[in-house]
Design a protein around this motif. Sequence first.
Motif, PDB file in Angstrom:
ATOM      1  N   TRP A 193      37.396  83.882  59.338  1.00 34.30           N
ATOM      2  CA  TRP A 193      36.308  83.843  60.425  1.00 34.30           C
ATOM      3  C   TRP A 193      35.235  84.590  60.148  1.00 34.30           C
ATOM      4  CZ3 TRP A 193      33.768  86.627  64.546  1.00 34.30           C
ATOM      5  CH2 TRP A 193      32.946  85.763  65.228  1.00 34.30           C
ATOM      6  N   ALA A 194      33.883  84.368  60.201  1.00 31.88           N
ATOM      7  CA  ALA A 194      32.754  85.475  60.044  1.00 31.88           C
ATOM      8  C   ALA A 194      31.619  84.839  61.066  1.00 31.88           C
ATOM      9  CB  ALA A 194      32.242  85.150  58.742  1.00 31.88           C
ATOM     10  N   PRO A 195      31.126  86.163  61.657  1.00 30.81           N
ATOM     11  CA  PRO A 195      30.382  85.824  62.639  1.00 30.81           C
ATOM     12  C   PRO A 195      28.770  85.233  62.052  1.00 30.81           C
ATOM     13  CG  PRO A 195      30.352  88.235  62.172  1.00 30.81           C
ATOM     14  CD  PRO A 195      31.244  87.632  61.655  1.00 30.81           C
ATOM     15  N   LYS A 196      28.128  84.606  62.585  1.00 24.20           N
ATOM     16  CA  LYS A 196      27.041  83.750  61.994  1.00 24.20           C
ATOM     17  C   LYS A 196      26.059  84.686  61.115  1.00 24.20           C
ATOM     18  CE  LYS A 196      26.166  79.672  64.797  1.00 24.20           C
ATOM     19  NZ  LYS A 196      27.378  79.927  65.990  1.00 24.20           N
ATOM     20  N   ASP A 197      25.962  85.895  61.651  1.00 26.78           N
ATOM     21  CA  ASP A 197      24.928  86.801  60.618  1.00 26.78           C
ATOM     22  C   ASP A 197      25.743  87.198  59.704  1.00 26.78           C
ATOM     23  OD1 ASP A 197      26.675  88.694  62.052  1.00 26.78           O
ATOM     24  OD2 ASP A 197      25.117  89.615  62.999  1.00 26.78           O
ATOM     25  N   LYS A 198      26.990  87.064  59.336  1.00 28.09           N
ATOM     26  CA  LYS A 198      27.725  87.368  58.244  1.00 28.09           C
ATOM     27  C   LYS A 198      27.976  88.981  58.143  1.00 28.09           C
ATOM     28  CE  LYS A 198      28.218  83.375  56.185  1.00 28.09           C
ATOM     29  NZ  LYS A 198      28.849  82.413  57.193  1.00 28.09           N
ATOM     30  N   LYS A 199      27.701  89.406  59.402  1.00 28.05           N
ATOM     31  CA  LYS A 199      27.885  90.810  59.610  1.00 28.05           C
ATOM     32  C   LYS A 199      29.449  91.264  59.331  1.00 28.05           C
ATOM     33  CE  LYS A 199      26.367  93.768  62.810  1.00 28.05           C
ATOM     34  NZ  LYS A 199      25.643  94.128  63.995  1.00 28.05           N
ATOM     35  N   GLU A 200      29.887  92.307  58.599  1.00 28.83           N
ATOM     36  CA  GLU A 200      31.437  92.502  58.544  1.00 28.83           C
ATOM     37  C   GLU A 200      31.849  93.538  59.468  1.00 28.83           C
ATOM     38  OE1 GLU A 200      31.843  92.885  54.259  1.00 28.83           O
ATOM     39  OE2 GLU A 200      32.744  90.804  54.648  1.00 28.83           O
ATOM     40  N   LYS A 201      30.927  94.535  60.004  1.00 27.80           N
ATOM     41  CA  LYS A 201      31.237  95.266  60.807  1.00 27.80           C
ATOM     42  C   LYS A 201      30.703  94.945  62.422  1.00 27.80           C
ATOM     43  CE  LYS A 201      31.711 100.430  62.111  1.00 27.80           C
ATOM     44  NZ  LYS A 201      30.597 100.264  63.157  1.00 27.80           N
ATOM     45  N   PHE A 202      31.592  94.923  63.293  1.00 27.48           N
ATOM     46  CA  PHE A 202      30.972  94.421  64.533  1.00 27.48           C
ATOM     47  C   PHE A 202      31.904  94.811  65.760  1.00 27.48           C
ATOM     48  CE2 PHE A 202      32.884  90.642  62.485  1.00 27.48           C
ATOM     49  CZ  PHE A 202      34.054  90.585  63.241  1.00 27.48           C
ATOM     50  N   ASN A 203      31.474  94.914  66.726  1.00 32.84           N
ATOM     51  CA  ASN A 203      32.528  94.901  67.902  1.00 32.84           C
ATOM     52  C   ASN A 203      32.546  93.516  68.454  1.00 32.84           C
ATOM     53  OD1 ASN A 203      31.102  95.124  70.397  1.00 32.84           O
ATOM     54  ND2 ASN A 203      30.391  97.102  69.957  1.00 32.84           N
ATOM     55  N   VAL A 204      33.822  93.426  69.320  1.00 31.00           N
ATOM     56  CA  VAL A 204      33.953  92.148  69.654  1.00 31.00           C
ATOM     57  C   VAL A 204      32.904  91.473  70.741  1.00 31.00           C
ATOM     58  CG1 VAL A 204      35.687  90.726  70.910  1.00 31.00           C
ATOM     59  CG2 VAL A 204      36.354  92.669  69.727  1.00 31.00           C
ATOM     60  N   ASP A 205      32.378  92.482  71.634  1.00 31.15           N
ATOM     61  CA  ASP A 205      31.386  92.020  72.668  1.00 31.15           C
ATOM     62  C   ASP A 205      30.054  91.528  71.844  1.00 31.15           C
ATOM     63  OD1 ASP A 205      32.840  92.648  74.730  1.00 31.15           O
ATOM     64  OD2 ASP A 205      32.386  94.450  74.535  1.00 31.15           O
ATOM     65  N   GLU A 206      29.825  91.949  70.900  1.00 31.93           N
ATOM     66  CA  GLU A 206      28.555  91.613  69.950  1.00 31.93           C
ATOM     67  C   GLU A 206      28.795  90.031  69.598  1.00 31.93           C
ATOM     68  OE1 GLU A 206      27.516  93.740  66.548  1.00 31.93           O
ATOM     69  OE2 GLU A 206      28.364  95.659  67.551  1.00 31.93           O
ATOM     70  N   VAL A 207      29.880  89.786  69.076  1.00 33.85           N
ATOM     71  CA  VAL A 207      30.048  88.617  68.495  1.00 33.85           C
ATOM     72  C   VAL A 207      30.826  87.284  69.320  1.00 33.85           C
ATOM     73  CG1 VAL A 207      30.083  89.466  66.368  1.00 33.85           C
ATOM     74  CG2 VAL A 207      32.350  89.107  67.553  1.00 33.85           C
ATOM     75  N   VAL A 208      31.240  87.800  70.491  1.00 33.07           N
ATOM     76  CA  VAL A 208      32.112  86.789  71.254  1.00 33.07           C
ATOM     77  C   VAL A 208      31.244  85.644  71.385  1.00 33.07           C
ATOM     78  CG1 VAL A 208      31.692  87.950  73.464  1.00 33.07           C
ATOM     79  CG2 VAL A 208      33.747  86.432  73.126  1.00 33.07           C
ATOM     80  N   ASP A 209      30.115  85.487  71.615  1.00 35.75           N
ATOM     81  CA  ASP A 209      29.160  84.384  72.064  1.00 35.75           C
ATOM     82  C   ASP A 209      29.134  83.355  70.892  1.00 35.75           C
ATOM     83  OD1 ASP A 209      29.004  85.199  74.714  1.00 35.75           O
ATOM     84  OD2 ASP A 209      27.222  86.272  74.368  1.00 35.75           O
ATOM     85  N   THR A 210      29.171  83.960  69.747  1.00 38.50           N
ATOM     86  CA  THR A 210      29.024  82.976  68.692  1.00 38.50           C
ATOM     87  C   THR A 210      30.399  82.643  68.086  1.00 38.50           C
ATOM     88  OG1 THR A 210      29.463  84.934  66.869  1.00 38.50           O
ATOM     89  CG2 THR A 210      27.147  84.899  67.955  1.00 38.50           C
ATOM     90  N   PHE A 211      31.546  82.938  68.755  1.00 34.94           N
ATOM     91  CA  PHE A 211      32.629  82.417  68.111  1.00 34.94           C
ATOM     92  C   PHE A 211      33.003  80.897  68.325  1.00 34.94           C
ATOM     93  CE2 PHE A 211      37.454  81.684  68.765  1.00 34.94           C
ATOM     94  CZ  PHE A 211      37.785  81.698  67.451  1.00 34.94           C
ATOM     95  N   ASP A 212      33.098  80.177  67.431  1.00 34.16           N
ATOM     96  CA  ASP A 212      33.285  78.719  67.531  1.00 34.16           C
ATOM     97  C   ASP A 212      34.363  78.431  66.484  1.00 34.16           C
ATOM     98  OD1 ASP A 212      33.253  76.061  67.251  1.00 34.16           O
ATOM     99  OD2 ASP A 212      31.422  75.800  65.999  1.00 34.16           O
ATOM    100  N   ILE A 213      35.773  78.216  67.318  1.00 33.74           N
ATOM    101  CA  ILE A 213      36.686  77.854  66.452  1.00 33.74           C
ATOM    102  C   ILE A 213      36.869  76.868  65.471  1.00 33.74           C
ATOM    103  CG2 ILE A 213      37.812  76.216  68.043  1.00 33.74           C
ATOM    104  CD1 ILE A 213      40.501  78.323  67.844  1.00 33.74           C
ATOM    105  N   SER A 214      35.747  75.777  65.623  1.00 37.01           N
ATOM    106  CA  SER A 214      35.897  74.988  64.823  1.00 37.01           C
ATOM    107  C   SER A 214      35.218  75.509  63.447  1.00 37.01           C
ATOM    108  CB  SER A 214      35.236  73.418  65.139  1.00 37.01           C
ATOM    109  OG  SER A 214      33.542  74.105  65.397  1.00 37.01           O
ATOM    110  N   SER A 215      34.430  76.380  63.310  1.00 36.95           N
ATOM    111  CA  SER A 215      33.963  77.030  62.135  1.00 36.95           C
ATOM    112  C   SER A 215      35.091  77.938  61.304  1.00 36.95           C
ATOM    113  CB  SER A 215      32.790  77.876  62.475  1.00 36.95           C
ATOM    114  OG  SER A 215      33.378  78.987  63.150  1.00 36.95           O
ATOM    115  N   MET A 216      36.335  77.985  61.886  1.00 39.18           N
ATOM    116  CA  MET A 216      37.213  78.796  61.199  1.00 39.18           C
ATOM    117  C   MET A 216      37.726  78.036  59.722  1.00 39.18           C
ATOM    118  SD  MET A 216      39.514  80.677  63.908  1.00 39.18           S
ATOM    119  CE  MET A 216      40.096  81.703  62.637  1.00 39.18           C
TER     120      MET A 216
END
Length: 487
Positions: free
Chosen positions: A280-303
Motif C-alpha cells: 500500500w502507499a498513501p495517495k501522495d506516495k509519501k513513504e514516511k508518515f504517521n497513521v493519523d496523517e494517512v488513515v483518511d486516505t486508506f482505501d482497501i481496494s487500492s491495495m
Amino acid sequence: MIRVRFAPSPTGLLHIGNARMAVFNWLFAKRHNGVFVLRIEDTDVARSEKRYTTQLIEDLRWLGLSWQEGPDVGGSYAPYLQSERMHIYHDVCKKFITDGLAYRCYCTPEALEERRQIARLSGKPPRYDNRCRALTDKQIQAFEASQSPYTIRFKVPDEQIVFEDLIRGTCRFDMSLAGDFVIMRSDATPSFHLAVAVDDTLMDITHVIRGEDHLSNTPCHLLLFHALKQKPPQFAHLSLTMGADRSLLSKRHGASSISEYRKMGYLPEALLNYMMLLGWAPKDKKEKFNVDEVVDTFDISSMSKSSAIFDQQKLDWISGQYMREADIERLADLAIPYLQAAGFVSPDHGNIDRNRVKSIVDAVKGNMACMSQIVQETDIFFKDAVVSEDHIKFLSSETCQSILEAFYAKLQKLDSVSPDIFKEMLKSVQKETKVGGKGLYMPIRIALTGREHGPELYSIANILGVGGCRKRIEQFFKKEHYDIKTL
Ligand code: GLU
C-alpha cells in the motif's frame, strides 16, 4: 457498524507477514470508525501455546495497535479464545447433522491416504470421494457399535461459488472439484473452517481481511455462512509478503518476528510505518508518515494484488529517519540496556552519567536504524581501540605527523573543548599545515578512533574531552595500541 478481526493461531512468534494482516485490519477499522477484534484461534491444542498468545498481544501493543474486543480486554462477544468456545462448535455440528447438512465419516486416515495416492496416480484430484455420505443406517450402526472414531464432514454441493473480493474482484470456484470437508476432527476439535465461519457469524464480523493463502478456503466458509443462515462478510485477501528472493518471507530472510525487531531496538512507529508500505502507499506516495496523517486516505481496494517484497534496507532507511527525529531522552532510555549489556556503562542505573550517554547517542543516532547498533557505533568511546598496521603506516607520513603534532599542540592549550572551539582549532591546524578537507580530518579521526568512519569529528572530540583526545594522540606517538579504558 464495521467489525473486523485479526485471528492469529498462537503456534509461534508473530511474524511480520501475519502482523501486517493485523495492521491492515486495524487501519480499516480506524478508517471506518469500526471495531477491531482480536480473536485467538487456538483450537489446535497440540501446537498452540499460551505464551505465544501473551507474546503476540505484547507485540501488537508495542507496535501501537489497539483493539476494542479481545481476550485481554473482553467484550460483548466473549470469549475470544476459540479453545473456550468448543461447546458452540459442537452444537453447530449437531444441528448440521440433524438438518442433513453434515454427516459422520468413519474413513480411517490410512484408508484416506491410500485413496488419495490412487487418485494421484490416475491423474485425478486427490479429493475425498464422499463415500460416507451414502452409508446405510445399518453400516452406521455397525461403526457406532464398534466405537469407530469419526470425523464430521460438511456436504459440499456441486455448484459454482462466486464472490466479489474487495482487492481481487470476482472470484469463482467450482465446488464439483472439491470433496466434502471436515468440520470436526476425530479428536472432537473443530476444523479451522468451522471455527472461523461460526465465530465470524456469532461475532458479527462484516469484513474479513486476511492473507491470500486463505482465498481457496473462502468458498468453504461461504457454504458454512449459508448453512448458518448468515449474510457472509465481505472479503479482502491481501497479497503475501515475500523476501527479496521472491519466496515467502521467513526466518531465513533475517529477523522476521516482531519480537526480534523489538529486541534489536527498532522504534515501533518506524516498523509500523514500513509495514503499511507493504502493498500500500498513501495517495501522495509519501513513504514516511504517521497513521493519523494517512488513515483518511486508506482505501482497501487500492491495495496491491501482487506480493509485497520485504526490503530490509528500506526498513532501515525509514527507521533511520525516525531515529534521527526521536526525543533524545527516549533514545537514551532505549540505549542504556544495550550499553550495559556490552559492559560499556555501569549495570547500576544510579551510576550512569546520563548526559554522557545522551551526547553519545546524539553523536551516532544518524547512523543507526535500530538501537542495538549503538554498541558497534560507540565502542570507540568505551573499548580498547586498535590502530591497524596499515593505519599506523598511513599516519607515519610526514604530512600526517605534522597534522597530529599541530593538533596535539592546540589540545595542550585547552581546558575543555566545545564544537565551536574544535572547529576553530582545525582551522588553525589547516592554516599551519596547509592541508584541508579529508586530508586533514582523516589522520585526526584515525588517531582518535582507529577508524575511517564514525560520528562527526567534533562530536568525537566533545565526548572524549580534551584529556581523552590528548591521551589518544600521545599513545599514537608512542605507537601503542590504545587502551581506551584507561582514559
Ligand atoms: N488463524 C488463521 C491464520 O492465522 C486466521 C485466518 C483468517 O483470518 O480467517 O491464518
